[in-house]
Design a protein around this motif. Structure first.
Motif, short mmCIF file in Angstrom:
data_model
loop_
_atom_site.label_atom_id
_atom_site.label_comp_id
_atom_site.label_asym_id
_atom_site.label_seq_id
_atom_site.Cartn_x
_atom_site.Cartn_y
_atom_site.Cartn_z
N GLY A 156 17.79 -4.45 13.67
CA GLY A 156 16.52 -5.13 13.81
C GLY A 156 15.49 -4.58 12.85
O GLY A 156 15.72 -3.61 12.12
N TRP A 157 14.31 -5.22 12.85
CA TRP A 157 13.15 -4.77 12.07
C TRP A 157 12.18 -4.11 13.05
O TRP A 157 11.43 -4.80 13.74
N LYS A 158 12.19 -2.80 13.13
CA LYS A 158 11.36 -2.09 14.09
C LYS A 158 9.98 -1.80 13.50
O LYS A 158 9.88 -1.38 12.34
N VAL A 159 8.94 -1.98 14.30
CA VAL A 159 7.57 -1.79 13.84
C VAL A 159 6.86 -0.79 14.73
O VAL A 159 6.77 -0.96 15.95
N TYR A 160 6.35 0.27 14.10
CA TYR A 160 5.42 1.21 14.74
C TYR A 160 4.01 0.82 14.34
O TYR A 160 3.75 0.47 13.18
N CYS A 161 3.07 0.89 15.27
CA CYS A 161 1.66 0.66 14.94
C CYS A 161 0.80 1.58 15.80
O CYS A 161 0.99 1.67 17.01
N ASN A 162 -0.14 2.26 15.16
CA ASN A 162 -1.00 3.19 15.90
C ASN A 162 -1.97 2.47 16.83
O ASN A 162 -2.65 3.11 17.63
N GLN A 163 -2.03 1.13 16.75
CA GLN A 163 -2.92 0.37 17.60
C GLN A 163 -2.31 0.06 18.96
O GLN A 163 -3.01 -0.43 19.85
N PHE A 164 -1.02 0.30 19.14
CA PHE A 164 -0.42 0.12 20.46
C PHE A 164 -1.01 1.13 21.43
O PHE A 164 -1.43 2.22 21.04
N SER A 165 -0.99 0.80 22.71
CA SER A 165 -1.57 1.73 23.70
C SER A 165 -0.78 3.02 23.79
O SER A 165 -1.34 4.09 24.06
N SER A 166 0.54 2.95 23.56
CA SER A 166 1.39 4.15 23.53
C SER A 166 2.26 4.08 22.28
O SER A 166 3.45 3.74 22.35
N PRO A 167 1.71 4.42 21.11
CA PRO A 167 2.41 4.17 19.85
C PRO A 167 3.76 4.86 19.73
O PRO A 167 4.67 4.33 19.08
N THR A 168 3.93 6.03 20.33
CA THR A 168 5.19 6.75 20.16
C THR A 168 6.28 6.29 21.11
O THR A 168 7.44 6.70 20.97
N THR A 169 5.94 5.44 22.07
CA THR A 169 6.96 4.94 22.99
C THR A 169 7.00 3.41 23.05
O THR A 169 7.77 2.85 23.81
N GLU A 170 6.18 2.75 22.25
CA GLU A 170 6.17 1.29 22.20
C GLU A 170 6.55 0.83 20.81
O GLU A 170 6.23 1.46 19.81
N ILE A 171 7.22 -0.29 20.76
CA ILE A 171 7.73 -0.80 19.50
C ILE A 171 7.70 -2.33 19.54
O ILE A 171 7.71 -2.93 20.61
N ILE A 172 7.65 -2.92 18.37
CA ILE A 172 7.69 -4.38 18.28
C ILE A 172 8.63 -4.75 17.15
O ILE A 172 8.92 -3.91 16.28
N GLU A 173 9.14 -5.96 17.15
CA GLU A 173 10.12 -6.40 16.17
C GLU A 173 9.50 -7.39 15.19
O GLU A 173 8.87 -8.36 15.60
N LEU A 174 9.72 -7.16 13.90
CA LEU A 174 9.23 -8.10 12.89
C LEU A 174 10.03 -9.39 12.88
O LEU A 174 9.50 -10.45 12.56
N TYR A 175 11.31 -9.33 13.25
CA TYR A 175 12.16 -10.52 13.14
C TYR A 175 12.18 -11.35 14.43
O TYR A 175 12.86 -12.37 14.49
#
Length: 354
Positions: free
Chosen positions: A189-208
């Protein structure tokens, strides 16, 4: 800071840097071009030699593809799929002083559809990194890095070791705020980290995918990216054993780029989001529920309202939707569509100045 319809709100921004004299168009530019189906089509007008090129057909349902100097520009990755790097439906045979050259790929039936199909129109989003990649052995995993320190952008490749706590140098001099990973030599997958998430080190989103934020405690090792390293977890989509990984890192640069968030108000008089510059390009993703990624730019929509949208997670042709106004110091949502401005919806964005 952003405007929620009634008042300005300040958001602490510790990652943003300022570089005197930085010219946005010398570091990022959008170029439109028609495909001609002829192998060796030279695309010009970028204004610099790009180190990363993201291309999408605007009037045909072909996948968006991304090529960069770290895995040789001849190969591309498909942002709407989990595929390995490929040259099948087209190639980027060179990055040139004012653009790039597209060349037929290895597919007999569709050798050029990705970036040069005849009678098809394309958009290319072009970034300047640091030229040919150089080796950086300062982490526990050696990376190949092409970094534009002034513009807050780098692209790296490395071989995963599936070890939690492994460190990979990102090549920047400030904290990355947005990192996008893709496996080049294995399906991922295309994994995305963003410092704007409420818990950036344990939350992730997918670009695809269109899915919202999900919990993942293994993609990084519980540590936010530092000034020099990204600390990885033991996770196949960011640290696959023996496979080549690609990571694209960004941070805000005052007057040039901004990574941030806003909260929707559900009104056609939507939030005014302050970036500190007039945008040329914006990518938006709703994070609390499923919604497609959106990209808008000032070449496909040269005046307000900006209504030509493309979707990094889809092969769909360009859609038309009255979405946003670009203003002198940011942008305003002018619709109440759930993908842009649902009441109480949370959204991340990356914007680049014109």
């Amino acid at each position: 800071e952003f405007y929620d319809g009634s008042l300005w709100q300040e958001i602490t921004d510790t990652a943003s840097t300022y570089v005197s004299g930085l010219i946005p168009s010398a570091n990022f530019n959008t170029v439109l071009y028609p495909g001609d189906g002829v192998s060796g089509n030279s695309i010009t007008g970028v204004g610099f030699q790009p180190d990363m090129v993201w291309v999408k057909a605007t009037d045909a349902a072909y996948d968006p593809v991304l090529a960069s100097v770290v895995n040789t520009q001849d190969y591309y990755l498909t942002t709407s799929e989990t595929y390995i790097e490929s040259v099948g439906n087209g190639r980027f045979s060179s990055f040139d002083t004012d653009g790039f050259t597209v060349t037929n790929g290895t597919s007999a039936s569709n050798p050029a559809v990705i970036n040069n199909k005849a009678s098809t129109n394309y958009v290319s989003w072009n970034w300047k990194a640091g030229g040919p990649a150089v080796s950086n052995g300062n982490g526990s995993i050696t990376t190949q890095v092409s970094a534009n320190v002034n513009a807050g952008f780098s692209v790296i490749s490395y071989t995963g070791n599936n070890t939690a706590g492994a460190t990979v140098p990102h090549g920047l001099n400030a904290l990355p705020e947005l990192i996008i990973w893709k496996g080049a030599t294995h399906v991922s997958g295309w994994k995305v980290y963003c410092n704007q998430f409420s818990s950036p080190t344990t939350e992730i989103i997918e670009l695809y995918l269109s899915a919202g934020v999900s919990t993942n405690t293994t993609f990084i090792d519980g540590t936010a990216p530092g000034l020099e390293f990204i600390t990885l977890g033991a996770y196949g989509d960011t640290n696959s054993l023996g496979n080549t990984m690609i990571a694209y890192s960004f941070h805000s640069v005052a007057g040039y780029s901004k990574i941030g968030f806003y909260v929707g108000n559900g009104s056609t008089t939507g939030p005014i989001v302050y970036t500190g510059f007039k945008p040329a390009w914006i990518m938006i993703k709703r994070t609390d529920i499923s919604a497609n990624w959106r990209i808008l730019d000032n070449k496909r929509s040269p005046s307000n309202p900006r209504d030509k949208e493309l979707y990094p997670n889809l092969s769909n042709a360009e859609g038309t939707y009255t979405a946003i106004n670009f203003n002198s110091s940011g942008f305003q949502l002018i619709n109440n569509d759930a993908s842009y401005n649902a009441i109480g919806g949370t959204y991340i964005y990356m914007a680049i100045a014109e």
